[in-house]
Design a protein around this motif. Structure first.
Motif, mmCIF file in Angstrom:
data_model
loop_
_atom_site.group_PDB
_atom_site.id
_atom_site.type_symbol
_atom_site.label_atom_id
_atom_site.label_comp_id
_atom_site.label_asym_id
_atom_site.label_seq_id
_atom_site.Cartn_x
_atom_site.Cartn_y
_atom_site.Cartn_z
ATOM 1 N N GLY A 112 0.786 -9.154 -0.622
ATOM 2 C CA GLY A 112 -0.599 -9.577 -0.572
ATOM 3 C C GLY A 112 -1.037 -10.124 -1.914
ATOM 4 N N PRO A 113 -2.335 -10.330 -2.076
ATOM 5 C CA PRO A 113 -3.407 -9.940 -1.159
ATOM 6 C C PRO A 113 -3.596 -10.918 0.002
ATOM 7 C CG PRO A 113 -4.340 -11.013 -3.077
ATOM 8 C CD PRO A 113 -2.868 -10.894 -3.332
ATOM 9 N N THR A 114 -4.409 -10.492 0.965
ATOM 10 C CA THR A 114 -4.768 -11.331 2.105
ATOM 11 C C THR A 114 -6.236 -11.723 1.985
ATOM 12 O OG1 THR A 114 -3.221 -10.109 3.494
ATOM 13 C CG2 THR A 114 -4.855 -11.452 4.619
ATOM 14 N N LEU A 115 -6.521 -12.988 2.164
ATOM 15 C CA LEU A 115 -7.896 -13.455 2.099
ATOM 16 C C LEU A 115 -8.672 -12.969 3.325
ATOM 17 C CD1 LEU A 115 -7.331 -17.154 0.942
ATOM 18 C CD2 LEU A 115 -7.912 -15.163 -0.469
ATOM 19 N N LEU A 116 -9.967 -12.738 3.148
ATOM 20 C CA LEU A 116 -10.797 -12.252 4.235
ATOM 21 C C LEU A 116 -10.792 -13.219 5.421
ATOM 22 C CD1 LEU A 116 -12.746 -10.176 5.369
ATOM 23 C CD2 LEU A 116 -14.610 -11.354 4.164
ATOM 24 N N ARG A 117 -10.809 -14.510 5.139
ATOM 25 C CA ARG A 117 -10.802 -15.487 6.243
ATOM 26 C C ARG A 117 -9.496 -15.414 7.026
ATOM 27 N NH1 ARG A 117 -7.687 -19.751 4.551
ATOM 28 N NH2 ARG A 117 -7.598 -20.185 2.302
ATOM 29 N N LYS A 124 -9.808 -12.362 9.307
ATOM 30 C CA LYS A 124 -10.673 -12.684 10.446
ATOM 31 C C LYS A 124 -9.961 -13.598 11.435
ATOM 32 C CE LYS A 124 -15.142 -12.106 8.127
ATOM 33 N NZ LYS A 124 -16.377 -12.781 7.670
ATOM 34 N N GLY A 125 -9.118 -14.508 10.918
ATOM 35 C CA GLY A 125 -8.385 -15.419 11.779
ATOM 36 C C GLY A 125 -7.278 -14.736 12.552
ATOM 37 N N ASN A 126 -6.609 -13.788 11.912
ATOM 38 C CA ASN A 126 -5.539 -13.034 12.564
ATOM 39 C C ASN A 126 -5.427 -11.657 11.923
ATOM 40 O OD1 ASN A 126 -3.333 -12.004 13.841
ATOM 41 N ND2 ASN A 126 -1.841 -13.426 12.965
ATOM 42 N N PRO A 127 -6.075 -10.667 12.516
ATOM 43 C CA PRO A 127 -6.037 -9.318 11.951
ATOM 44 C C PRO A 127 -4.737 -8.566 12.254
ATOM 45 C CG PRO A 127 -7.363 -9.315 13.926
ATOM 46 C CD PRO A 127 -6.970 -10.753 13.688
ATOM 47 N N TYR A 128 -3.742 -9.242 12.832
ATOM 48 C CA TYR A 128 -2.493 -8.584 13.196
ATOM 49 C C TYR A 128 -1.313 -9.032 12.343
ATOM 50 C CZ TYR A 128 -5.263 -6.918 17.037
ATOM 51 O OH TYR A 128 -6.260 -6.306 17.772
ATOM 52 N N ALA A 129 -1.607 -9.602 11.179
ATOM 53 C CA ALA A 129 -0.536 -9.985 10.245
ATOM 54 C C ALA A 129 -1.044 -9.867 8.808
ATOM 55 C CB ALA A 129 -0.053 -11.402 10.532
ATOM 56 N N ILE A 130 -1.674 -8.743 8.519
ATOM 57 C CA ILE A 130 -2.300 -8.546 7.213
ATOM 58 C C ILE A 130 -1.234 -8.193 6.171
ATOM 59 C CG2 ILE A 130 -4.006 -7.223 5.912
ATOM 60 C CD1 ILE A 130 -5.428 -6.691 8.586
ATOM 61 N N ARG A 131 -1.274 -8.897 5.059
ATOM 62 C CA ARG A 131 -0.368 -8.612 3.945
ATOM 63 C C ARG A 131 -0.840 -7.362 3.212
ATOM 64 N NH1 ARG A 131 2.557 -13.127 1.696
ATOM 65 N NH2 ARG A 131 2.560 -14.889 3.142
ATOM 66 N N ARG A 132 0.092 -6.740 2.464
ATOM 67 C CA ARG A 132 -0.270 -5.539 1.711
ATOM 68 C C ARG A 132 0.188 -5.659 0.262
ATOM 69 N NH1 ARG A 132 1.451 -0.225 4.942
ATOM 70 N NH2 ARG A 132 3.250 -1.425 5.624
ATOM 71 N N ILE A 133 -0.349 -4.787 -0.559
ATOM 72 C CA ILE A 133 0.020 -4.725 -1.970
ATOM 73 C C ILE A 133 0.589 -3.339 -2.241
ATOM 74 C CG2 ILE A 133 -0.801 -4.874 -4.350
ATOM 75 C CD1 ILE A 133 -3.154 -6.569 -3.241
ATOM 76 N N PHE A 134 1.831 -3.299 -2.701
ATOM 77 C CA PHE A 134 2.457 -2.015 -3.013
ATOM 78 C C PHE A 134 2.027 -1.567 -4.402
ATOM 79 C CE2 PHE A 134 5.885 0.421 -5.014
ATOM 80 C CZ PHE A 134 5.915 1.502 -4.147
ATOM 81 N N ILE A 135 1.385 -0.417 -4.470
ATOM 82 C CA ILE A 135 0.948 0.156 -5.735
ATOM 83 C C ILE A 135 1.700 1.465 -5.967
ATOM 84 C CG2 ILE A 135 -1.013 1.040 -7.049
ATOM 85 C CD1 ILE A 135 -1.219 -1.930 -6.512
ATOM 86 N N SER A 136 2.318 1.572 -7.136
ATOM 87 C CA SER A 136 3.095 2.760 -7.491
ATOM 88 C C SER A 136 2.383 3.565 -8.569
ATOM 89 C CB SER A 136 4.481 2.331 -8.001
ATOM 90 O OG SER A 136 5.123 3.392 -8.685
ATOM 91 N N THR A 175 3.666 4.339 -11.162
ATOM 92 C CA THR A 175 4.155 3.835 -12.453
ATOM 93 C C THR A 175 3.394 2.599 -12.929
ATOM 94 O OG1 THR A 175 5.828 2.397 -11.427
ATOM 95 C CG2 THR A 175 6.480 4.672 -11.912
ATOM 96 N N HIS A 176 2.559 2.006 -12.056
ATOM 97 C CA HIS A 176 1.871 0.776 -12.410
ATOM 98 C C HIS A 176 0.721 1.030 -13.385
ATOM 99 C CE1 HIS A 176 3.451 -1.226 -8.512
ATOM 100 N NE2 HIS A 176 4.154 -1.623 -9.553
ATOM 101 N N THR A 177 0.620 0.169 -14.370
ATOM 102 C CA THR A 177 -0.483 0.219 -15.320
ATOM 103 C C THR A 177 -1.652 -0.598 -14.788
ATOM 104 O OG1 THR A 177 0.267 -1.757 -16.495
ATOM 105 C CG2 THR A 177 1.178 0.364 -17.221
ATOM 106 N N LEU A 178 -2.763 -0.579 -15.514
ATOM 107 C CA LEU A 178 -3.919 -1.364 -15.094
ATOM 108 C C LEU A 178 -3.597 -2.854 -15.096
ATOM 109 C CD1 LEU A 178 -6.858 -1.289 -14.226
ATOM 110 C CD2 LEU A 178 -7.517 -1.378 -16.646
ATOM 111 N N SER A 179 -2.817 -3.298 -16.070
ATOM 112 C CA SER A 179 -2.434 -4.719 -16.106
ATOM 113 C C SER A 179 -1.498 -5.052 -14.943
ATOM 114 C CB SER A 179 -1.775 -5.062 -17.445
ATOM 115 O OG SER A 179 -0.635 -4.260 -17.682
ATOM 116 N N ASN A 180 -0.600 -4.118 -14.571
ATOM 117 C CA ASN A 180 0.237 -4.315 -13.388
ATOM 118 C C ASN A 180 -0.633 -4.476 -12.141
ATOM 119 O OD1 ASN A 180 2.637 -1.874 -14.548
ATOM 120 N ND2 ASN A 180 2.700 -4.094 -14.798
ATOM 121 N N PHE A 181 -1.627 -3.602 -12.039
ATOM 122 C CA PHE A 181 -2.531 -3.633 -10.894
ATOM 123 C C PHE A 181 -3.238 -4.985 -10.800
ATOM 124 C CE2 PHE A 181 -6.752 -3.022 -9.048
ATOM 125 C CZ PHE A 181 -6.442 -2.411 -7.845
ATOM 126 N N ALA A 182 -3.705 -5.481 -11.945
ATOM 127 C CA ALA A 182 -4.394 -6.770 -11.971
ATOM 128 C C ALA A 182 -3.470 -7.892 -11.516
ATOM 129 C CB ALA A 182 -4.918 -7.052 -13.379
#
Length: 208
Positions: free
Chosen positions: A168-173, A176-188, A190-197
């Motif tokens: 991911g990320p997945t845009l809101l539009r 809304k266009g297809n709520p059955y193929a939403i991308r995800r973001i893997f957060i661990s 071990t990730h820092t704030l800069s990793n998260f950004a």
């Protein structure tokens, strides 16, 4: 108390004294140290995902013998959460969604069986928690593990959204266009704030 195939395989590779293993493509791979063994083991597990459920089970069942490993009786007992633990987590603000009954890769089984897996998961969790669940996550979740037919039967099973493992990320539009193929973001952890950004940046979608 039955392990997922990747947990059984991980046990076998971790405990084996062997230095080679056969892959479904009839090629043999070997290792000379623990790091190489881990790499080969992970590759072997990934290779199982391209097989049919029947073929996969045959290869997994043969693995302990192939690697000359004995699995202690009840070794995997209580490895998974029980329903009392799930209910406790639910009461304390953790949400749950469907993920099939037995974790098949959905586009590798007949559609009617896939529907049973998808809907059965929803019904069982709702029965155990006493509340409606609306979201689903595809097993493995990559682009070659689901398709428009799977998305359709997920909708028919009563889910309002379904998640992939595509970056991911997945845009809101898009949602809304297809709520059955939403991308995800893997957060661990071990990730820092800069990793998260970086991970929440749209550029992350194109990361391999």
């Amino acid at each position: 108390d039955n392990p997922f195939f990747w947990d059984l395989a991980a046990f076998c590779f971790h405990h084996t004294a062997s230095d080679h293993v056969l892959f479904p493509n009839a090629k043999e791979r070997s290792w000379t140290n623990a790091i190489e063994k881990t790499i080969v083991g992970n590759a072997w597990i990934e290779s199982m995902k391209s097989l049919s459920n029947v073929e996969k089970q045959i290869w997994v069942n043969r693995l302990p013998e192939q690697l000359r490993v004995s699995i202690p009786e009840n070794y995997f007992k209580n490895m998974m959460m029980n329903w009392d633990q799930v209910r406790e987590m639910s009461r304390n603000g953790i949400g749950f969604g469907g993920h099939t009954m037995s974790h098949p890769i959905l586009n590798q089984i007949p559609l009617d069986q896939a529907f049973t897996e998808i809907k059965g998961s929803k019904e069982r969790i709702e029965k155990e928690l006493g509340e409606k669940i609306l979201s689903f996550a595809y097993p493995n979740g990559m682009s070659n593990n689901f398709n428009s037919d799977i998305e359709l039967i997920t909708s028919k099973a009563g889910y309002r959204a379904a998640f992939t493992l595509l970056n991911g990320p997945t845009l809101l539009r898009e949602v809304k266009g297809n709520p059955y193929a939403i991308r995800r973001i893997f957060i661990s952890h071990t990730h820092t704030l800069s990793n998260f950004a970086a991970l929440t940046s749209y550029i992350n979608r194109y990361r391999k």
